[in-house]
Structure formats: structure tokens, C-alpha cells
Design a protein around this motif. Structure first.
Motif, mmCIF file in Angstrom:
data_model
loop_
_atom_site.group_PDB
_atom_site.id
_atom_site.type_symbol
_atom_site.label_atom_id
_atom_site.label_comp_id
_atom_site.label_asym_id
_atom_site.label_seq_id
_atom_site.Cartn_x
_atom_site.Cartn_y
_atom_site.Cartn_z
ATOM 1 N N LEU A 182 0.830 -1.214 0.000
ATOM 2 C CA LEU A 182 0.000 0.000 0.000
ATOM 3 C C LEU A 182 0.861 1.258 0.000
ATOM 4 O O LEU A 182 0.619 2.183 -0.769
ATOM 5 N N HIS A 227 1.249 3.984 -2.874
ATOM 6 C CA HIS A 227 0.835 5.367 -2.653
ATOM 7 C C HIS A 227 1.914 6.337 -3.132
ATOM 8 O O HIS A 227 1.630 7.292 -3.853
ATOM 9 N N SER A 261 2.231 1.255 -9.523
ATOM 10 C CA SER A 261 1.338 1.631 -8.428
ATOM 11 C C SER A 261 0.079 0.768 -8.444
ATOM 12 O O SER A 261 -0.361 0.261 -7.400
ATOM 13 N N LEU A 262 -0.464 0.575 -9.630
ATOM 14 C CA LEU A 262 -1.670 -0.255 -9.759
ATOM 15 C C LEU A 262 -1.418 -1.681 -9.276
ATOM 16 O O LEU A 262 -2.248 -2.263 -8.574
ATOM 17 N N ILE A 287 -1.335 -1.578 -5.448
ATOM 18 C CA ILE A 287 -2.659 -1.379 -4.834
ATOM 19 C C ILE A 287 -3.464 -2.687 -4.958
ATOM 20 O O ILE A 287 -4.193 -3.069 -4.037
ATOM 21 N N THR A 307 -4.820 -4.951 -1.829
ATOM 22 C CA THR A 307 -6.236 -5.303 -1.731
ATOM 23 C C THR A 307 -6.415 -6.795 -1.419
ATOM 24 O O THR A 307 -7.168 -7.154 -0.506
ATOM 25 N N ALA A 321 -7.044 -0.820 5.190
ATOM 26 C CA ALA A 321 -6.208 0.144 4.457
ATOM 27 C C ALA A 321 -6.388 1.559 4.981
ATOM 28 O O ALA A 321 -5.424 2.321 5.067
#
Lengths: 249, 315
Positions: free
Chosen positions: A16, A20, A42-43, A46, A50, A70
Motif C-alpha cells: 500500500l 501510494h 502503483s496499480l 494497490i 487489496t 487500508a
């Protein structure tokens, strides 16, 4: 303490927080191709966060969702490496941080795919594919910048000097790891550290960079003790959830 | 070349266009056609790139993990569109870096909508829904544009834009199903972006200097006012469906025309923003210029490294 839950938070928070930081680059990259690459990284992170948080919520079994974990913990409850919350700095600093981290993530996931915990093994298998690309990308940039111009070499050497102090924490182990190691859920850090040192040494050598000595090693993230930077990340990250509690988006 | 020859070439060129045969990079084309396309495609590319900023502004503050991932993916798509489009200009002999420098010096324009600030989360919804929606209206006809590389790029771009529009409408729908704060946030964003979205279709036909020739060349298939009307007609029922109030007291269905009548656009505001006096013009261009300046050392390093490798391989 639930060791598996704790371990998952460490793993998820790493994804995370670096995700970020990478997302802060969006629209500001040195060239369009790198803007696209960093957004892609970044994707991936993330996405990893998740899946990891979702599983952490199930392991904890107190009804917390991936989003709850989160967005709705306090500063001392985040367990990411201090390295990852460091400011982006210039592109070289960001790539150096990425390189030091990717070089650790690859041997980690290579071992976690054999975890006795099926869910961790599955998450590791997916993440390993991504991590191989990440590492290729960051390693190539470190070589290019290190062996590029005098300016780029100086800049990226400075970044290495700044970030090196945070690398010992990559291999932090405590009773959480001990317990999970004994049941075959997580690997020992010894092999990972060996792989990391040899790979990092090889790339930095090709990049004509020098590993700094006599650095003061910084640790604490795994226990929830962070640098001052994390608070500001959380201020942005949590803004909507804190300002509009309990709403659906 | 003799004038007579040029006129024959021009005639053949126009015949191809009239027969819907695509013009390809190596084909002969009138200088004006080339320049018009470079101007239009580069403006489009700049819009994609500058357009990353107002949405990028909310990535770190997105309200949950799913929204964050979707927004990241969307903004990444915009960067990808920028890349295809700059590549399309290169097939016309333009230089990407020169075009970018024109953006940074203020010579080149981009879509004015991106000079408005994104101040709440609802702006992510309204931009996806209205701004990408207006972009689709503009771009779907471009899939049949006479210039091959541009037309083909638009096919892919439009597919992605329709996802963007759906995610924007989904954000708005969720807000309108939410609390009173969320509904107010959605309505406020709609009020702010409605008129600038209508301005995205450009000046009215009476004041549009490029339209006539572009229609003849099939670079453009509809006039600005036709596209604007299509957008209004498509969007009003969507707004009403989720309970938004349209900020236009003159808006009403015209049975006779079979279209919505709508109020007068504030053209003074439109021209002010085009001229650089919008709320974010300076910030947007400064941000892009800074990204290039601060990244220059990276490009120099990459070039120097590539050169070293070439020399090492040769020796």
C-alpha cells in the motif's frame, strides 16, 4: 497476538505505502513512458494490498474489510518498512527505493509461493510475476543512471547513501516470523538476505555505484514505529474515510 | 513542382477522401491538410496529458481501494492515449519534443476543461461522466477520419473512453444514492462542470474558423453545434435518472425539433479560459514544464548510457 494477521499487515502495508508513493508521480514523470510505467507499478501494488488485506480481514475474523484495514487504522498500527514511506525525491531516488525493495520482494515471493498457507502461496504467485517486471525495470534504470552522466551518477549515489540506512529493516524478524516459520508459512530471512545482497551488489557494481559504509541502521516500521513521513501519507490516504465516516463510494 | 501537377495531386487526394479511402503517412497530401492534422492531433495529445493532472490530483485521496485502482487505471489510459497521439503526429513528420515545447511555451492549446480545478471527490465522477462523455461525442466520428493512423488510434481510444465514462457515471450514481452530503457534493460538481463541458465542443459554428475545410477533408464529420446538441440530448436523461438538477433555467424539451433547447453559453468565459485566464491554466502548464525540466537529467543519462553501450559493443 495473531501472528498470521500481523504478518499479512506487514506484507500488505508494504504494498500500500509504496503504491501510494508511486501514485504521487502520476502526471509528473520525467517522460511519458515512465509516467505510464510508474502508474502501472502503483496499480500492481494497490492490487496486491487489496488481496492481502482481504485475506488479513478473514484471518482476523472481526468483520474488517480490506478498506477498513487500508484506511481506518492509526499511525502506530501500520507495519510497513520505513524505507517505503520515504519521500519520492527525484526520479533517481524513487528508482533506487524501488530497486532496493524489488530486490527483496523477488526472493521473498519466490519462497512464499511454497508457503503451507494456500492463500499466501496464491497471492505470492501472482505478485511474483509482477515483481519480476518491477525488478527488471528498476534495475535497468539504476544501471542507466549510475553509468549515465556525471550528474546522474552523483544524484543516484546520493540516493543510495540516503536510503541504505533503511535496508537492514528488510530482513527484520521477530516472534511473528518465528511462529510462522515453524509451521512452514513463511521462509527464513537468511536465504532472502543472501540473494538480495548478491543481486544488489552485482547491479550496483554494473551501475558503477559504491555501497556506503558506517550507516546508522533505521528500523521500527515492522513494530509500528515510523518516520515523520507516514503521518502525512495517512492524512491524504484516509481523508475521505475520516471526513465522511461509514459512507459508500 | 508545377502548379498544374499540384492541382492534379489535389484532385486525386480529394477523390480518395470522397470515396472514403484512408490517407496514409506516405501518401501525398496538401500541406494544409498535414498542418491541420498536426495541430488537431497534437492538441488532442496535449489534452490527454494535461488532463492527467486534475484527476491525478485525487489518486492519493481516493475514498477506497477499488476507486483508487480504477482512477489510477483511467489516468494511465490517458497517458497511453497521449502516447499514441504523439506517435500519430510523428507519422506526419512532426517532432514530439517540439510539440511538447509548444505546449510549455503557451503556443499550443489543449482542452480548456482541464483548466478548472478538481476540488471534491465528486469531480472525479463528473469528469468521467461529462468530460469523457463529451470526448466520446467528439471522437467517435474521428474513428472514420480520413487520416488512417488517427482514425485507428481513435478506435482504441474510444473503447477506453467509454469505460471512463461508465466509471464516472457509476461514481455519480453512488453519490446520488448516498447521504445528503454526498448528494450535495455531486450536485455541486455537476453545477460547476456542466457549462464547461458544453464548451468542450468549441465555439459555435458561426465563429468556428476551421470547421468548413475540415468537414470537406473528412477530418471532421459534424459541426461543433451538432456535436454539442447530441451531447445535451444524451446527457440530460442520464442526469434526470439519478436525480441531478440541470443548472440551466432555459433547458426544455423541444417537441418540434426533437431536441433539447438549452441556454446561452457564456462565451466570454470560454474565450478567457482559451486565452489562458482560467483558474488553473498557469498551474497546469507550469506543472508540465517542471516535469520536463526536472526530468531532463534522466533523459540525458539514458542517452549517454545508450551511447556508451553502442561504443562498447563496437569495440
Amino acid at each position: 497476538m495473531n501472528s498470521l494477521f500481523e504478518y499479512l499487515l506487514r506484507l500488505g502495508d508494504d504494498s500500500l505505502i509504496i503504491g501510494h508513493r508511486l501514485s504521487e508521480w502520476c502526471g509528473h514523470g520525467p517522460i511519458l513512458e515512465e509516467d505510464i510505467a510508474m502508474t502501472n507499478l502503483s496499480l500492481d501494488f494497490i492490487g496486491q494490498a487489496t488481496s492481502i488485506y482481504k485475506y488479513a480481514g478473514e484471518v482476523e475474523d472481526k468483520g474488517r474489510s480490506a478498506d477498513d484495514l487500508a484506511f481506518l487504522r492509526f499511525d502506530r498500527e501500520y507495519k510497513n518498512l520505513i524505507l517505503l514511506e520515504q519521500p519520492n525525491g527525484d526520479f533517481g531516488m524513487t528508482m533506487m527505493k524501488q530497486f532496493l525493495f524489488d530486490s527483496y520482494r523477488k526472493p521473498l515471493f519466490e519462497r512464499l509461493i511454497h508457503s503451507s498457507d494456500d492463500m499466501i502461496a496464491a497471492i505470492a504467485a501472482k505478485s511474483l510475476k509482477e515483481t519480476k517486471y518491477h525488478l527488471k525495470h528498476s534495475s535497468e534504470w539504476i544501471i542507466r543512471l549510475g553509468d549515465g552522466t556525471e550528474e546522474s551518477r552523483n544524484r543516484v549515489q546520493d540516493s543510495l547513501d540516503t536510503l541504505w540506512r533503511y535496508t537492514s529493516e528488510l530482513f527484520f524478524e521477530d516472534s511473528v516470523d518465528e511462529e510462522l516459520k515453524s509451521s512452514g508459512i513463511v521462509p527464513s530471512m537468511d536465504g532472502i538476505k543472501k540473494d538480495w545482497s548478491s543481486y544488489v551488489g552485482e547491479i550496483l557494481n554494473r551501475a558503477t555505484l559504491t555501497i556506503p559504509i558506517n550507516n546508522w541502521e533505521q528500523e521500527g516500521g515492522r513494530k509500528g514505529m515510523h518516520s515523520e513521513h507516514l503521518g502525512y501519507i495517512l492524512t491524504e490516504l484516509q481523508y475521505m474515510q475520516r471526513a465522511y465516516p461509514g459512507m459508500e463510494w | 513542382m508545377k502548379e498544374q501537377n499540384i492541382s492534379i495531386l489535389e484532385q486525386r487526394f480529394q477523390e480518395k477522401i470522397d470515396n472514403d479511402i484512408k490517407i496514409e503517412p506516405r501518401d501525398w497530401m496538401p500541406d494544409n491538410y498535414r498542418q491541420t492534422l498536426i495541430r488537431q492531433i497534437s492538441q488532442h495529445a496535449h489534452s490527454e496529458i494535461v488532463g492527467m493532472l486534475p484527476e491525478g490530483n485525487w489518486i492519493t485521496r481516493a475514498p477506497n481501494l477499488r476507486r483508487k485502482a480504477v482512477l489510477l487505471a483511467k489516468v494511465q489510459d490517458e497517458a497511453g492515449h497521449g502516447l499514441y497521439l504523439y506517435s500519430a503526429t510523428e507519422t506526419l513528420g512532426a517532432d514530439r519534443e517540439e510539440l511538447i515545447d509548444d505546449l510549455h511555451s503557451g503556443v499550443a492549446k489543449y482542452s480548456s476543461i482541464f483548466n478548472y480545478p478538481t476540488v471534491t471527490w465528486a469531480d472525479m465522477g463528473v469528469i468521467g461522466w461529462l468530460v469523457d462523455g463529451a470526448a466520446i461525442m467528439n471522437q467517435v466520428p474521428l474513428c472514420r477520419c480520413s487520416y488512417g493512423p488517427y482514425a485507428r488510434a481513435m478506435v482504441r481510444v474510444c473503447k477506453e473512453e467509454s469505460f471512463h465514462q461508465r466509471q464516472g457515471f457509476e461514481i455519480m450514481t453512488n453519490l446520488m444514492k448516498g447521504t445528503s452530503e454526498q448528494k450535495a457534493m455531486a450536485q455541486d460538481a455537476f453545477n460547476r462542470f456542466w457549462w464547461p463541458s458544453l464548451m468542450m465542443f468549441g465555439p459555435s459554428d458561426a465563429d468556428s474558423k476551421h470547421t468548413e475545410q475540415s468537414v470537406k477533408w473528412k477530418i471532421k464529420r459534424h459541426t461543433n453545434d451538432e456535436l454539442r446538441q447530441m451531447f445535451v440530448d444524451a446527457t440530460i436523461p442520464q442526469a434526470e435518472l439519478i436525480g441531478l438538477t440541470i443548472p440551466d433555467k432555459d433547458l426544455k424539451w423541444n417537441e418540434e425539433r426533437g431536441h433539447y433547447d438549452f441556454g446561452e453559453i457564456n462565451w466570454d468565459e470560454f474565450w478567457q479560459v482559451v486565452k489562458g485566464n482560467g483558474p488553473c491554466n498557469k498551474d497546469r502548464v507550469d506543472t508540465r514544464r517542471r516535469a520536463k525540466e526536472e526530468g531532463m537529467w534522466v533523459i540525458e543519462a539514458a542517452n549517454a548510457y545508450a551511447e556508451k553501450i553502442k561504443v562498447r559493443k563496437a569495440s
